[in-house]
Design a protein around this motif. Structure first.
Motif, PDB file in Angstrom:
ATOM      1  N   THR A 179      37.571  50.987  35.825  1.00 26.17           N
ATOM      2  CA  THR A 179      37.379  49.691  35.165  1.00 26.17           C
ATOM      3  C   THR A 179      38.556  49.403  34.255  1.00 26.17           C
ATOM      4  N   LEU A 180      39.054  48.185  34.340  1.00 27.91           N
ATOM      5  CA  LEU A 180      40.120  47.729  33.455  1.00 27.91           C
ATOM      6  C   LEU A 180      39.503  46.747  32.479  1.00 27.91           C
ATOM      7  N   ARG A 181      39.662  47.028  31.192  1.00 27.09           N
ATOM      8  CA  ARG A 181      39.061  46.145  30.181  1.00 27.09           C
ATOM      9  C   ARG A 181      40.149  45.400  29.432  1.00 27.09           C
ATOM     10  N   LEU A 182      40.065  44.074  29.492  1.00 21.93           N
ATOM     11  CA  LEU A 182      41.062  43.224  28.831  1.00 21.93           C
ATOM     12  C   LEU A 182      40.360  42.293  27.856  1.00 21.93           C
ATOM     13  N   ALA A 183      40.903  42.167  26.676  1.00 20.84           N
ATOM     14  CA  ALA A 183      40.374  41.166  25.740  1.00 20.84           C
ATOM     15  C   ALA A 183      41.501  40.196  25.412  1.00 20.84           C
ATOM     16  N   CYS A 184      41.260  38.910  25.644  1.00 23.61           N
ATOM     17  CA  CYS A 184      42.325  37.916  25.483  1.00 23.61           C
ATOM     18  C   CYS A 184      41.921  36.832  24.503  1.00 23.61           C
ATOM     19  N   ALA A 185      42.887  36.432  23.688  1.00 21.21           N
ATOM     20  CA  ALA A 185      42.669  35.250  22.864  1.00 21.21           C
ATOM     21  C   ALA A 185      42.470  34.063  23.815  1.00 21.21           C
ATOM     22  N   THR A 186      41.626  33.112  23.416  1.00 15.95           N
ATOM     23  CA  THR A 186      41.164  32.082  24.363  1.00 15.95           C
ATOM     24  C   THR A 186      42.296  31.357  25.089  1.00 15.95           C
ATOM     25  N   THR A 187      43.415  31.177  24.404  1.00 17.06           N
ATOM     26  CA  THR A 187      44.492  30.408  25.015  1.00 17.06           C
ATOM     27  C   THR A 187      45.150  31.172  26.170  1.00 17.06           C
ATOM     28  N   ALA A 188      44.902  32.481  26.255  1.00 21.17           N
ATOM     29  CA  ALA A 188      45.458  33.273  27.355  1.00 21.17           C
ATOM     30  C   ALA A 188      44.628  33.154  28.631  1.00 21.17           C
ATOM     31  N   LYS A 189      43.470  32.510  28.529  1.00 19.21           N
ATOM     32  CA  LYS A 189      42.594  32.443  29.706  1.00 19.21           C
ATOM     33  C   LYS A 189      43.180  31.573  30.815  1.00 19.21           C
ATOM     34  N   TYR A 190      44.191  30.758  30.469  1.00 20.77           N
ATOM     35  CA  TYR A 190      44.794  29.887  31.490  1.00 20.77           C
ATOM     36  C   TYR A 190      45.705  30.657  32.427  1.00 20.77           C
ATOM     37  N   PHE A 191      46.260  31.775  31.968  1.00 19.57           N
ATOM     38  CA  PHE A 191      47.202  32.457  32.854  1.00 19.57           C
ATOM     39  C   PHE A 191      46.840  33.891  33.198  1.00 19.57           C
ATOM     40  N   ILE A 192      46.018  34.571  32.404  1.00 21.42           N
ATOM     41  CA  ILE A 192      45.673  35.963  32.732  1.00 21.42           C
ATOM     42  C   ILE A 192      45.030  36.073  34.127  1.00 21.42           C
ATOM     43  N   PRO A 193      44.141  35.155  34.514  1.00 23.47           N
ATOM     44  CA  PRO A 193      43.576  35.260  35.874  1.00 23.47           C
ATOM     45  C   PRO A 193      44.643  35.220  36.970  1.00 23.47           C
ATOM     46  N   HIS A 194      45.748  34.510  36.716  1.00 26.63           N
ATOM     47  CA  HIS A 194      46.818  34.436  37.724  1.00 26.63           C
ATOM     48  C   HIS A 194      47.576  35.757  37.833  1.00 26.63           C
ATOM     49  N   LEU A 195      47.466  36.550  36.797  1.00 30.31           N
ATOM     50  CA  LEU A 195      48.056  37.881  36.808  1.00 30.31           C
ATOM     51  C   LEU A 195      47.092  38.848  37.506  1.00 30.31           C
ATOM     52  N   LEU A 196      45.795  38.622  37.299  1.00 28.23           N
ATOM     53  CA  LEU A 196      44.784  39.530  37.847  1.00 28.23           C
ATOM     54  C   LEU A 196      44.590  39.343  39.357  1.00 28.23           C
ATOM     55  N   ILE A 203      38.865  48.329  41.997  1.00 27.94           N
ATOM     56  CA  ILE A 203      38.691  48.341  40.535  1.00 27.94           C
ATOM     57  C   ILE A 203      37.779  47.224  40.067  1.00 27.94           C
ATOM     58  N   GLU A 204      37.163  47.499  38.931  1.00 29.47           N
ATOM     59  CA  GLU A 204      36.325  46.465  38.312  1.00 29.47           C
ATOM     60  C   GLU A 204      37.076  45.970  37.068  1.00 29.47           C
ATOM     61  N   ILE A 205      36.968  44.666  36.824  1.00 24.17           N
ATOM     62  CA  ILE A 205      37.662  44.106  35.652  1.00 24.17           C
ATOM     63  C   ILE A 205      36.622  43.587  34.669  1.00 24.17           C
ATOM     64  N   GLN A 206      36.789  43.940  33.422  1.00 19.07           N
ATOM     65  CA  GLN A 206      35.979  43.295  32.380  1.00 19.07           C
ATOM     66  C   GLN A 206      36.928  42.489  31.511  1.00 19.07           C
ATOM     67  N   PHE A 207      36.756  41.188  31.575  1.00 19.32           N
ATOM     68  CA  PHE A 207      37.708  40.257  30.971  1.00 19.32           C
ATOM     69  C   PHE A 207      36.974  39.480  29.876  1.00 19.32           C
ATOM     70  N   THR A 208      37.295  39.798  28.638  1.00 19.64           N
ATOM     71  CA  THR A 208      36.629  39.132  27.513  1.00 19.64           C
ATOM     72  C   THR A 208      37.552  38.061  26.954  1.00 19.64           C
ATOM     73  N   VAL A 209      37.027  36.872  26.763  1.00 15.40           N
ATOM     74  CA  VAL A 209      37.816  35.774  26.198  1.00 15.40           C
ATOM     75  C   VAL A 209      37.192  35.401  24.858  1.00 15.40           C
ATOM     76  N   ALA A 210      37.978  35.484  23.802  1.00 14.20           N
ATOM     77  CA  ALA A 210      37.446  35.217  22.455  1.00 14.20           C
ATOM     78  C   ALA A 210      38.588  34.723  21.588  1.00 14.20           C
TER      79      ALA A 210
END
Ligand code: PGA
Length: 221
Positions: free
Chosen positions: A12-29, A39-46
Motif C-alpha cells: 500500500t502506498l499512502r499519500l496525503a496531499c494538500a487539496t490543491t495537489a488533487k488536480y495533478f497527483i492522479p495524473h502521476l498515479l 499495489i493499493e493506493i490510499q490518497f488523502t486530500v485535505a
C-alpha cells in the motif's frame, strides 16, 4: 525476487496531499498504477494544516505541500512550480485591462480560502509585505466553491493556476496584477529517517526520474 518484477509489486502506498495537489497527483498515479497493478493506493486530500497533522502522526508515506511546514524533521524533493494567480469572472471589468495595480485589485471584494489552507497562508504572507491589503469579503473552504463564487461575481481571488488547468473549463480569467503571481513550489516530503516501504521507494524513484516530466506534460498552464 519475483515480487520485484515489474507489475508484481504489492503493498500500500499512502499519500496525503494538500487539496490543491488533487488536480495533478492522479495524473502521476495513473501510469504508476498501470505499471504496478498489484499495489493499493490510499490518497488523502485535505488542507495544508490537516496534512501537517497527518505528518506529525506519521500516517502516510509521502506528504505533498506547496508551503512546507517549518520546524519538522523532513526530507523534501521539489518537483513543480505552483503559481498563485489573481482571478475574476470573464465579465469582470479588470479582465479587460492589460495591467492592474495591486491597489486597484485590493479595492475589489476578495474571496479567501479557509484558515489552515496553504493558499491562504501564502496569500497572507504575500500581503503582509505589501502596503495594501485585500478587501476580504468571504472565506470559502474550497477551490471549486471559490471559482463558482468568482463566476457569480461575488468577488476576485488568488488561487493556484492548477485549479484552472484541469477538468471543467470555467469562464474564469487570470488578471495581470502587479507583483503577482505569488511563486511557490510543490514538494514531496517524508519523515526524516523513516524507513520507506519497498513500494514507497519505487514511487519516490518514479517521481524523481519520470514524475517531473509527466507533470510538466499534464499541466497545461
Ligand atoms: P491548500 O494548498 O491547503 O490551500 O489546498 C496547498 C498548499 O499550498 O500547501
Amino acid at each position: 525476487h519475483l515480487s520485484n518484477l515489474r507489475g508484481l509489486k504489492t503493498g500500500t502506498l499512502r499519500l496525503a496531499c494538500a487539496t490543491t495537489a488533487k488536480y495533478f497527483i492522479p495524473h502521476l498515479l495513473g501510469p504508476f498504477c498501470k505499471r504496478y497493478p498489484g499495489i493499493e493506493i490510499q490518497f488523502t486530500v485535505a488542507n495544508r494544516r490537516q496534512v501537517i497533522e497527518r505528518l506529525e502522526q506519521g500516517l502516510d508515506d509521502f506528504y505533498v505541500f506547496s508551503h512546507l511546514p517549518q520546524g519538522l524533521d523532513i526530507d523534501v524533493i521539489e518537483f513543480m512550480a505552483n503559481d498563485l494567480v489573481a482571478i475574476a469572472g470573464a465579465s469582470h471589468p479588470l479582465t479587460k485591462k492589460n495591467r492592474v495595480s495591486l491597489e486597484e485589485f485590493c479595492q475589489q471584494d476578495f474571496l479567501i480560502r479557509e484558515n489552515g489552507s496553504g493558499t491562504r497562508f501564502a496569500t497572507e504572507a504575500f500581503f503582509a509585505k505589501q502596503p495594501v491589503k485585500p478587501n476580504v469579503r468571504m472565506t470559502i473552504a474550497s477551490n471549486e466553491a471559490i471559482i463558482h463564487s468568482v463566476l457569480s461575481n461575488l468577488g476576485v481571488s488568488i488561487l493556484s493556476a492548477h485549479t484552472l488547468a484541469f477538468g471543467e473549463i470555467y469562464d474564469v480569467k487570470v488578471i495581470n496584477v502587479d507583483s503577482l503571481p505569488i511563486k511557490s513550489q510543490w514538494s514531496f516530503s517524508w519523515i526524516k529517517g523513516q524507513t520507506l516501504s519497498p513500494i514507497a521507494k519505487v514511487f519516490l524513484d518514479y517521481v524523481e526520474t519520470e514524475g517531473r516530466e509527466m507533470m510538466a506534460k499534464a499541466v497545461k498552464l
